[in-house]
Motif scaffolding. Sequence first.
Motif, PDB file in Angstrom:
ATOM      1  N   UNK A 145       6.462   7.941   4.336  1.00  0.00           N
ATOM      2  CA  UNK A 145       5.334   7.168   4.868  1.00  0.00           C
ATOM      3  C   UNK A 145       4.368   6.787   3.758  1.00  0.00           C
ATOM      4  N   UNK A 146       4.110   7.710   2.854  1.00  0.00           N
ATOM      5  CA  UNK A 146       3.232   7.423   1.730  1.00  0.00           C
ATOM      6  C   UNK A 146       3.838   6.346   0.827  1.00  0.00           C
ATOM      7  N   UNK A 147       5.130   6.453   0.546  1.00  0.00           N
ATOM      8  CA  UNK A 147       5.797   5.446  -0.271  1.00  0.00           C
ATOM      9  C   UNK A 147       5.731   4.082   0.397  1.00  0.00           C
ATOM     10  N   UNK A 148       5.940   4.039   1.685  1.00  0.00           N
ATOM     11  CA  UNK A 148       5.877   2.782   2.430  1.00  0.00           C
ATOM     12  C   UNK A 148       4.464   2.214   2.408  1.00  0.00           C
ATOM     13  N   UNK A 149       3.469   3.066   2.594  1.00  0.00           N
ATOM     14  CA  UNK A 149       2.076   2.600   2.610  1.00  0.00           C
ATOM     15  C   UNK A 149       1.667   2.020   1.262  1.00  0.00           C
ATOM     16  N   UNK A 150       2.034   2.700   0.179  1.00  0.00           N
ATOM     17  CA  UNK A 150       1.687   2.196  -1.154  1.00  0.00           C
ATOM     18  C   UNK A 150       2.408   0.877  -1.419  1.00  0.00           C
ATOM     19  N   UNK A 151       3.670   0.802  -1.032  1.00  0.00           N
ATOM     20  CA  UNK A 151       4.446  -0.419  -1.251  1.00  0.00           C
ATOM     21  C   UNK A 151       3.820  -1.599  -0.512  1.00  0.00           C
ATOM     22  N   UNK A 152       3.506  -1.410   0.755  1.00  0.00           N
ATOM     23  CA  UNK A 152       2.927  -2.497   1.551  1.00  0.00           C
ATOM     24  C   UNK A 152       1.538  -2.864   1.031  1.00  0.00           C
ATOM     25  N   UNK A 153       0.751  -1.873   0.650  1.00  0.00           N
ATOM     26  CA  UNK A 153      -0.589  -2.136   0.134  1.00  0.00           C
ATOM     27  C   UNK A 153      -0.526  -2.971  -1.140  1.00  0.00           C
ATOM     28  N   UNK A 154       0.396  -2.656  -2.017  1.00  0.00           N
ATOM     29  CA  UNK A 154       0.524  -3.425  -3.259  1.00  0.00           C
ATOM     30  C   UNK A 154       1.068  -4.827  -2.992  1.00  0.00           C
ATOM     31  N   UNK A 155       1.927  -4.964  -1.999  1.00  0.00           N
ATOM     32  CA  UNK A 155       2.446  -6.294  -1.660  1.00  0.00           C
ATOM     33  C   UNK A 155       1.325  -7.197  -1.152  1.00  0.00           C
ATOM     34  N   UNK A 156       0.354  -6.628  -0.469  1.00  0.00           N
ATOM     35  CA  UNK A 156      -0.724  -7.411   0.119  1.00  0.00           C
ATOM     36  C   UNK A 156      -1.971  -7.455  -0.751  1.00  0.00           C
ATOM     37  N   UNK A 157      -1.917  -6.823  -1.920  1.00  0.00           N
ATOM     38  CA  UNK A 157      -3.100  -6.725  -2.759  1.00  0.00           C
ATOM     39  C   UNK A 157      -3.629  -8.081  -3.200  1.00  0.00           C
TER      40      UNK A 157
END
Length: 177
Positions: A145-157
């Motif tokens: 979940x943490x890996x997914x959250x960081x990935x999505x957050x960086x994609x939308x940054x």
Amino acid sequence: SVPALLGPFLALQEFAFVLVLRLGRLFRLFRVLRFVPDLDHLVLGVRRALRASIGIFLALLLVNLILAVMATLLYRDLDPEHFGDPVAAGYSIFQVFTVEGWNEIAGRLEERAAAEGSPLSRAFVAGTRLFFVAAVLVGGILGLSLANAVFVDEMLRDNTESLERKMDELAAELRRI
């Protein structure tokens, strides 16, 4: 393609892997991606997200390695198929991390431990349950979940940055008014 053509006549089974290499031509289909709008923007986001997630992926790999060695030492005699060596145990722990069939692996261990009938088997079953619950929580729920959250957050940054710039411009204009 010569091995594929001569294969039926000369029984060249050793060259069967060459046919697999020919499948590499399918990568040419990636040319179709040129028609995706804002592809460069998407690729930049994926690159940034992978760079940000690398630490989490390495941490998950380390946790997987530690749990695999522990599981090999604890369960190799009960279930050599899943935990006979650290590589097989690493794959089984990765399967636990993905929360796919983890209860079947744990159930199989519990059945085999209970079949021994020793007085320690009850404690062993409880310990096995605790081990697998901890593995699912740490690796499957928290880690992925943490890996997914960081990935999505960086994609939308980049979207967030442009909105922040616009908000700063509006705030400056409001101050000026």
